[in-house]
Design an enzyme around this catalytic site. Sequence first.
Site, PDB file in Angstrom:
ATOM      1  N   CYS A 185      39.605  33.210  36.688  1.00  0.00           N
ATOM      2  CA  CYS A 185      40.321  32.607  35.346  1.00  0.00           C
ATOM      3  C   CYS A 185      41.770  32.531  35.585  1.00  0.00           C
ATOM      4  CB  CYS A 185      40.271  33.738  34.511  1.00  0.00           C
ATOM      5  SG  CYS A 185      38.586  34.662  34.389  1.00  0.00           S
ATOM      6  N   ASP A 186      42.581  33.490  36.503  1.00  0.00           N
ATOM      7  CA  ASP A 186      43.660  33.563  36.428  1.00  0.00           C
ATOM      8  C   ASP A 186      44.682  33.389  37.792  1.00  0.00           C
ATOM      9  OD1 ASP A 186      43.624  34.565  33.678  1.00  0.00           O
ATOM     10  OD2 ASP A 186      43.670  36.527  34.480  1.00  0.00           O
TER      11      ASP A 186
ATOM     12  N   CYS B 191      40.177  39.098  36.628  1.00  0.00           N
ATOM     13  CA  CYS B 191      39.220  37.741  37.034  1.00  0.00           C
ATOM     14  C   CYS B 191      40.271  36.905  37.758  1.00  0.00           C
ATOM     15  CB  CYS B 191      38.826  37.155  35.450  1.00  0.00           C
ATOM     16  SG  CYS B 191      38.171  35.460  35.851  1.00  0.00           S
TER      17      CYS B 191
END
Length: 315
Positions: free
Chosen positions: A134-135, A131
């Site tokens: 997300c990261d 992701c």
Amino acid sequence: MRKLIILGSGAAGYTAAIYASRAQLEPLLLAGAERGGQLALTSDVENYPGFPEGILGPDLMEKFRDQAIKFGTEIVDDAATRVQLRSHPFVVEWASGREEASSVIVATGASAKWLGLPNEQRLRGKGVSGCAVCDGFFFKGKDVVVVGGGDSAMEDSLYLTKFANHVTLVHRRNEFRASKIMQERVRKSPKISIIYDSEVVDVHGASKVEGVSVKSRKTGEVRVIAAQGLFVAIGHEPNTELFRGQLELDEKGYIRTFGPTTATNIPGVFAAGDVRDFRYRQAVTAAGDGCRAALDAEKFLQELSEQEAEKVAAN
Ligand code: NAP
């Protein structure tokens, strides 16, 4: 008989439980095989509103869970093994139990597809990610590799250019399946280089990612690219196997919902979160969907009880 059973314990499932239990529907929630869903597999979550300092994904999911329990949700930490949705009341079974219910919310989520590399799972959360949104932030100034040739891989590569020093996009064929516009953007980015006709065959590093082995499908040559991140963007799979043949699925296997609601093709069965959404796939959108499903279920149950009262009165 239960008024409502919720399947899944990601952001959608727990939010549905919070709303449904506050509406006194006394829901039973089956947490599934991966308690907390995909967020339980991520590290810092910095884009969930209300946590300006960020919060760890597993901690966020435990807070969701505590809130659902606080209002009376009963939770079984097991996965459904069989569901019967063709006739009413619905039936849900798991290894050690079975319950009937007037309504069901399916929030079983989706799972990122992985490459199946020898060290991929060991280094997940240590540089290997499924992701970018997300990261990506954690890869400021770093070199990263993205795998895939679809829109997700394009989108992830472009997103990562905001943070990374350089992005290497590796695709197994010599043409992308992504939309032309996304391909164009990727090709024009000075921070992205593309390796076609190649497969990522391993990821290296003792405690965090240090490099990625890439093998040419044309020559068989393997080379190691120094990188601190590997983003796997080869698609997601909705967790819908249990419902195949009962709930209507789209061509990718996601549950079809109808109109502006979370209603499925079966009255009384609602779907929320990543199990029906391949576009947004964010914690906050899944939570919003869980809320909608609970409100839809509440309305369905209200109408059902009015119909039953009318039948009793007529007799
Ligand atoms: P996708 O379109 O299924 O693409 C997956 C890509 O990964 C393909 O290029 C595929 O290669 C590659 N792949 C699959 N398995 C692999 C493996 N084992 N090893 C190496 N490569 C592998 O998935 P997606 O990109 O996640 O997109 C899913 C859907 O969401 C699509 O309909 C897409 O348009 C949509 N989407 C839209 C947007 C947007 O509009 N902004 C953003 C993201 C996703 P091959 O091409 O060789 O099969």
